[in-house]
Design a protein around this motif. Sequence first.
Motif, short mmCIF file in Angstrom:
data_model
loop_
_atom_site.label_atom_id
_atom_site.label_comp_id
_atom_site.label_asym_id
_atom_site.label_seq_id
_atom_site.Cartn_x
_atom_site.Cartn_y
_atom_site.Cartn_z
N ASP A 169 36.11 -8.21 46.09
CA ASP A 169 35.76 -7.01 46.83
C ASP A 169 36.26 -5.82 46.03
O ASP A 169 37.45 -5.70 45.76
N VAL A 170 35.34 -4.95 45.63
CA VAL A 170 35.65 -3.80 44.78
C VAL A 170 35.92 -2.60 45.68
O VAL A 170 35.05 -2.18 46.44
N ALA A 171 37.12 -2.05 45.61
CA ALA A 171 37.50 -0.98 46.52
C ALA A 171 37.26 0.41 45.95
O ALA A 171 37.14 1.37 46.70
N ASN A 172 37.21 0.54 44.63
CA ASN A 172 37.07 1.88 44.05
C ASN A 172 35.66 2.08 43.51
O ASN A 172 34.77 1.28 43.75
N ALA A 173 35.46 3.18 42.81
CA ALA A 173 34.19 3.53 42.15
C ALA A 173 33.11 4.00 43.10
O ALA A 173 32.04 4.39 42.66
N PRO A 189 35.02 -0.22 55.09
CA PRO A 189 35.36 -1.60 55.47
C PRO A 189 35.36 -1.76 56.99
O PRO A 189 35.77 -0.86 57.73
N ASP A 190 34.93 -2.93 57.45
CA ASP A 190 34.80 -3.17 58.89
C ASP A 190 36.16 -3.35 59.57
O ASP A 190 36.36 -2.87 60.69
N ILE A 191 37.06 -4.05 58.92
CA ILE A 191 38.37 -4.31 59.50
C ILE A 191 39.43 -4.17 58.41
O ILE A 191 39.12 -4.31 57.22
N ALA A 235 25.19 -13.78 38.90
CA ALA A 235 26.03 -12.91 39.72
C ALA A 235 25.18 -12.16 40.74
O ALA A 235 24.05 -11.75 40.45
N LEU A 236 25.73 -11.99 41.93
CA LEU A 236 25.14 -11.18 42.97
C LEU A 236 26.08 -10.02 43.23
O LEU A 236 27.27 -10.22 43.50
N ILE A 237 25.56 -8.78 43.12
CA ILE A 237 26.38 -7.60 43.37
C ILE A 237 25.80 -6.86 44.56
O ILE A 237 24.58 -6.70 44.69
N CYS A 238 26.68 -6.40 45.47
CA CYS A 238 26.25 -5.87 46.76
C CYS A 238 26.95 -4.57 47.08
O CYS A 238 28.18 -4.46 46.97
N ASN A 239 26.17 -3.57 47.50
CA ASN A 239 26.69 -2.28 47.94
C ASN A 239 26.29 -2.05 49.39
O ASN A 239 25.09 -1.93 49.69
N SER A 240 27.27 -1.97 50.27
CA SER A 240 26.98 -1.73 51.69
C SER A 240 27.57 -0.39 52.12
O SER A 240 28.72 -0.09 51.85
N GLN A 241 26.76 0.42 52.82
CA GLN A 241 27.18 1.74 53.30
C GLN A 241 26.88 1.82 54.79
O GLN A 241 25.73 1.73 55.21
N SER A 242 27.93 1.95 55.60
CA SER A 242 27.76 1.98 57.05
C SER A 242 28.54 3.10 57.71
O SER A 242 28.78 3.06 58.92
#
Length: 335
Positions: A110-114, A86-88, A138-145
């Motif tokens: 916002d899904v925090a687990n899994a 998470p950014d902030i 539905a739009l599902i999004c996975n962001s990895q930074s």
Amino acid sequence: MTTVSLIDVAGYLPGEPVPAAYYTEYPGAEDKLRDNPMFRIPPLRHHVAGESNADLVERAVQPLIERHGREEIRSVDVLLMHSQLPDIPFVGAGTEVARRLGLKPRWLLDVANAGCASFVQMIELARTILTTTDANTALICNSQSAAGQLFTQPDVRRLAQAAIPGDGCGVGYLTTSAAAPVLDVVTRHIGDYGGDMTAVLEDGRKYWEPGESQLRIGFSEEAIATVMERGNRLVPEVVTELCGRLGLPTSAIDTLVTNQPNRAFLSNWRQALGLPKERHPDTFDSCGNLFGAGIPITLDRAIRSGQVKGGDLVVLGGFAHAGDFAGAAAIRWSG
């Protein structure tokens, strides 16, 4: 029961590929864990350079907008978002994603687990919402930074764990239709393994407290052995259970797409399920471990390359953290 389809996926990788030498030639890059199969270094990965999770999603969604139209994507009823880093504090990226894309979803979570298998979890969540409410898309999004931020810290960069992750974003678009039906989903939340993946600060402080030590993942040889045992077992178990519910042997899988932790897991999963390598596409050597973004980005590449064809049985599977979640989803791809 209403049929829900995963009708499209897209992915985005930031910046130019970063070679393994970025880590291996770094001064002091010595770690007794470097020869462990868990940390065999991929040749390439990508790093964010100031991009936020919302930036990554905004760029990953562009191909969906080009293929389906801006207004169709803007009208989605459900937005599900998973950010590996998470950014902030306090605020998830979902509302910022909605603002950027001009969405006004009825459901925004916002899904925090899994973790690494959160794309499967979000398919299940989206399917549940779309079949029990009046929502249709539905739009599902996975962001990895985390790779270009957490793992490039000077003290962390010299560790074996730092060279494995890569950054990127994968997204999926689901509708109430029979175009590419989600046939079934199996998920397991395993509370007994909760908390077994830890973050470490050498001075013992909480991550929000002031100090100079740098956050890293708490790996040890014993912890790695535990994760390897659980991961090797859990993914074949959920995929086999899923195929059993469909009345099919695992050999009926045309394409298996999993998360991409390391080459050892990928090889062991194929062997356990009796699948040849050509039916298990992976992006590890070019992207590293993309965590939650690994499944949608790898699926997108397999589709665009023609590896996934119309009518194929596509199974998505993975596990998270130290094994506290595992899941698999079956889709009859439309082509």
